[in-house]
Design an enzyme around this catalytic site. Structure first.
Site, PDB file in Angstrom:
ATOM      1  N   ASP A 188       1.193  -0.878   0.087  1.00 33.63           N
ATOM      2  CA  ASP A 188      -0.042   0.019  -0.075  1.00 33.63           C
ATOM      3  C   ASP A 188       1.154   1.687  -0.201  1.00 33.63           C
ATOM      4  O   ASP A 188       2.023   1.110   0.585  1.00 33.63           O
ATOM      5  CB  ASP A 188      -0.625  -0.162   1.358  1.00 33.63           C
ATOM      6  CG  ASP A 188      -1.790   0.873   1.190  1.00 33.63           C
ATOM      7  OD1 ASP A 188      -3.575   0.533   1.167  1.00 33.63           O
ATOM      8  OD2 ASP A 188      -1.954   2.038   1.545  1.00 33.63           O
ATOM      9  N   HIS A 227     -21.141  -4.124 -13.129  1.00 35.93           N
ATOM     10  CA  HIS A 227     -21.225  -4.513 -11.982  1.00 35.93           C
ATOM     11  C   HIS A 227     -21.336  -2.724 -11.519  1.00 35.93           C
ATOM     12  O   HIS A 227     -20.861  -1.973 -11.069  1.00 35.93           O
ATOM     13  CB  HIS A 227     -20.059  -4.469 -10.999  1.00 35.93           C
ATOM     14  CG  HIS A 227     -19.861  -4.588  -9.392  1.00 35.93           C
ATOM     15  ND1 HIS A 227     -20.836  -5.173  -8.269  1.00 35.93           N
ATOM     16  CD2 HIS A 227     -18.766  -3.294  -8.822  1.00 35.93           C
ATOM     17  CE1 HIS A 227     -20.084  -4.070  -7.944  1.00 35.93           C
ATOM     18  NE2 HIS A 227     -18.796  -2.986  -7.621  1.00 35.93           N
ATOM     19  N   GLY A 278      -6.998   2.607  -4.743  1.00 34.23           N
ATOM     20  CA  GLY A 278      -7.563   3.519  -5.299  1.00 34.23           C
ATOM     21  C   GLY A 278      -9.056   4.225  -4.086  1.00 34.23           C
ATOM     22  O   GLY A 278      -8.523   3.781  -2.967  1.00 34.23           O
TER      23      GLY A 278
HETATM   24  P1  NAD Z   1      -9.935   2.383   1.198  1.00 28.85           P
HETATM   25  O1  NAD Z   1      -9.616   3.893   0.762  1.00 28.85           O
HETATM   26  O2  NAD Z   1     -10.179   1.879   2.638  1.00 28.85           O
HETATM   27  O3  NAD Z   1      -8.243   1.618   0.778  1.00 28.85           O
HETATM   28  C1  NAD Z   1      -7.397   1.265  -0.810  1.00 28.85           C
HETATM   29  C2  NAD Z   1      -6.253   2.161  -0.180  1.00 28.85           C
HETATM   30  O4  NAD Z   1      -5.671   1.981  -1.375  1.00 28.85           O
HETATM   31  C3  NAD Z   1      -6.052   2.676   0.149  1.00 28.85           C
HETATM   32  O5  NAD Z   1      -5.167   1.888   1.651  1.00 28.85           O
HETATM   33  C4  NAD Z   1      -5.291   3.692  -0.354  1.00 28.85           C
HETATM   34  O6  NAD Z   1      -3.309   4.430   0.631  1.00 28.85           O
HETATM   35  C5  NAD Z   1      -4.304   3.059  -1.289  1.00 28.85           C
HETATM   36  N1  NAD Z   1      -3.602   3.175  -2.352  1.00 28.85           N
HETATM   37  C6  NAD Z   1      -4.049   4.428  -2.950  1.00 28.85           C
HETATM   38  N2  NAD Z   1      -3.212   4.592  -4.209  1.00 28.85           N
HETATM   39  C7  NAD Z   1      -2.690   4.062  -3.983  1.00 28.85           C
HETATM   40  C8  NAD Z   1      -0.806   3.505  -5.117  1.00 28.85           C
HETATM   41  N3  NAD Z   1      -0.538   4.249  -6.032  1.00 28.85           N
HETATM   42  N4  NAD Z   1      -0.687   2.641  -4.311  1.00 28.85           N
HETATM   43  C9  NAD Z   1      -0.810   1.645  -3.748  1.00 28.85           C
HETATM   44  N5  NAD Z   1      -1.630   1.420  -3.046  1.00 28.85           N
HETATM   45  C10 NAD Z   1      -2.450   2.433  -2.862  1.00 28.85           C
HETATM   46  O7  NAD Z   1     -10.488   1.424   0.044  1.00 28.85           O
HETATM   47  P2  NAD Z   1     -11.455   0.274   0.034  1.00 28.85           P
HETATM   48  O8  NAD Z   1     -12.264   0.390   0.754  1.00 28.85           O
HETATM   49  O9  NAD Z   1     -10.339  -0.826   0.395  1.00 28.85           O
HETATM   50  O10 NAD Z   1     -11.598  -0.223  -1.472  1.00 28.85           O
HETATM   51  C11 NAD Z   1     -10.889  -0.063  -2.034  1.00 28.85           C
HETATM   52  C12 NAD Z   1     -11.662  -0.188  -3.977  1.00 28.85           C
HETATM   53  O11 NAD Z   1     -12.608  -1.576  -4.300  1.00 28.85           O
HETATM   54  C13 NAD Z   1     -12.606   1.381  -3.782  1.00 28.85           C
HETATM   55  O12 NAD Z   1     -12.594   1.230  -5.606  1.00 28.85           O
HETATM   56  C14 NAD Z   1     -13.493   0.314  -4.146  1.00 28.85           C
HETATM   57  O13 NAD Z   1     -14.795   1.580  -4.672  1.00 28.85           O
HETATM   58  C15 NAD Z   1     -13.477  -0.655  -4.314  1.00 28.85           C
HETATM   59  N6  NAD Z   1     -14.093  -1.817  -3.903  1.00 28.85           N
HETATM   60  C16 NAD Z   1     -14.624  -2.596  -4.990  1.00 28.85           C
HETATM   61  C17 NAD Z   1     -15.864  -3.904  -4.800  1.00 28.85           C
HETATM   62  C18 NAD Z   1     -16.539  -4.698  -5.462  1.00 28.85           C
HETATM   63  O14 NAD Z   1     -17.719  -5.513  -5.985  1.00 28.85           O
HETATM   64  N7  NAD Z   1     -15.173  -4.951  -6.748  1.00 28.85           N
HETATM   65  C19 NAD Z   1     -17.108  -4.109  -3.464  1.00 28.85           C
HETATM   66  C20 NAD Z   1     -16.524  -2.499  -2.048  1.00 28.85           C
HETATM   67  C21 NAD Z   1     -15.746  -2.316  -2.610  1.00 28.85           C
END
Ligand code: NAD
Length: 313
Positions: A32, A175, A76
């Site tokens: 991360d 999705h 992200g």
């Molecule tokens: P979060 O903010 O808790 O975690 C995201 C992490 O990404 C953070 O810890 C951040 O530091 C890290 N990050 C950002 N840029 C980075 C980089 N360049 N290199 C390394 N790490 C980096 O968010 P979350 O709740 O874990 O959600 C993450 C993603 O998953 C979001 O886009 C969310 O919308 C998506 N999501 C998808 C689904 C699905 O069904 N596909 C469901 C829920 C959430």
């Protein structure tokens, strides 16, 4: 199997936890931008390993992803209340332009499991970037509607009074808001869900179907309103996908991939039932659809195609 997870936030950490609890993988490497967070998540999950699987959970740099057969991308931004998944696109596309080459520099031939939203377009972006390094599209898989399909099964199960394990029901396409609930194929055993309801002495009226459909389609918005984000369902779905790959299981899971053609729309990433094994997606099925579902899937594909047009990758 070594598994890398980029993005150790709620989704990435829950995926790691679910993998450990399901005994998937022998080593999990969390990466991360916030290194302290990755270290803390790894230590916290490690404390649970004596109760499940003694998998080695560690935090590291991109270089530490060497040897990873599966890499989950969960880095992200998250949806803010009221924001659609497609609204996130430009923010997360920039992040992926940076992290996908960094993963490939360490692990040249992984299978990517993409979770970051909007997951279908993000899957298409990873396919394009990784494709330049020779990664075929079958190795870039989005979690897609594996989560929405789980929601559909759960709600149908509660309504019918049988376990969700035995309900075969899928959500196709995006999705997101244009997703298509495949009602005409929803079954338990070899019975349609309408017939299951009849034999269980229950009703499955148009109003019931409409209520279930709205609850599936609006699930993320409702959860985000209550707790700010969603993570358990997708974390478990990612663990299930990694398990199918590790065990070369040929599991039939509904997930996203760049698809050469769907309802006349070319080169679009969306969810269909797909067979997952050691090499990624082994086969994609085009299910039998009724006329309304066909039109809705075409519309969903067109929306995703249009959304992807705005991104340079
Ligand atoms: P979060 O903010 O808790 O975690 C995201 C992490 O990404 C953070 O810890 C951040 O530091 C890290 N990050 C950002 N840029 C980075 C980089 N360049 N290199 C390394 N790490 C980096 O968010 P979350 O709740 O874990 O959600 C993450 C993603 O998953 C979001 O886009 C969310 O919308 C998506 N999501 C998808 C689904 C699905 O069904 N596909 C469901 C829920 C959430």
């Amino acid at each position: 199997m070594k598994i890398g997870i980029v993005g150790a936030g709620q989704v990435g950490a829950t995926a790691a936890y679910s993998m450990m609890m399901r005994r998937v993988g022998s080593e999990i490497m969390l990466v991360d931008r916030n290194a302290d967070l990755a270290v803390a998540q790894a230590r916290d999950i490690l404390d649970a390993t004596p109760f499940a699987d003694p998998v080695r959970v560690r935090a590291g740099e991109f270089a530490d992803l060497d040897g990873a057969r599966v890499v989950v991308l969960a880095a992200g931004s998250n949806q803010r209340p009221g924001e659609s998944r497609l609204d996130l696109l430009s923010r997360n596309a920039e992040i992926f332009a940076e992290i996908v080459p960094a993963v490939l520099a360490a692990a040249p031939d992984p299978i990517f499991l993409v979770a970051t939203n909007p997951v279908d377009v993000m899957t298409q972006i990873v396919t394009a970037i990784a494709g330049r390094s020779g990664i075929v599209s079958e190795r870039v898989i989005g979690s897609g509607t594996i989560l929405d399909s789980a929601r559909f099964r759960t709600l149908l199960a509660a309504h019918l009074g049988i376990s969700p394990t035995y309900i075969d029901a899928r959500v196709l396409g995006e999705h997101g808001d244009s997703e298509v609930l495949h009602w005409s194929g929803a079954a338990a055993g070899n019975l349609s869900v309408g017939e299951v309801a009849r034999q269980m002495g229950r009703q499955l009226t148009d109003a019931d179907r409409s209520r279930i459909e709205t609850a599936v389609r609006r699930a993320a918005y409702a959860i985000i309103k209550g707790k700010g984000a969603t993570w358990f369902g997708v974390g478990a779905g990612l663990a299930r996908m990694a398990q199918a790959i590790e065990e070369d299981e040929r599991a039939l899971l509904t997930c996203s991939m760049l698809t050469p053609e769907c309802q006349g729309v070319r080169d679009v990433a969306l969810s269909l039932p797909r067979v997952l094994g050691a090499g990624g997606v082994v086969k994609t099925f085009m299910p039998d659809l009724d006329a309304g579902e066909r039109a809705a899937l075409k519309r969903s594909a067109e929306i995703l195609k249009e959304a992807a047009k705005g991104v340079r990758f």
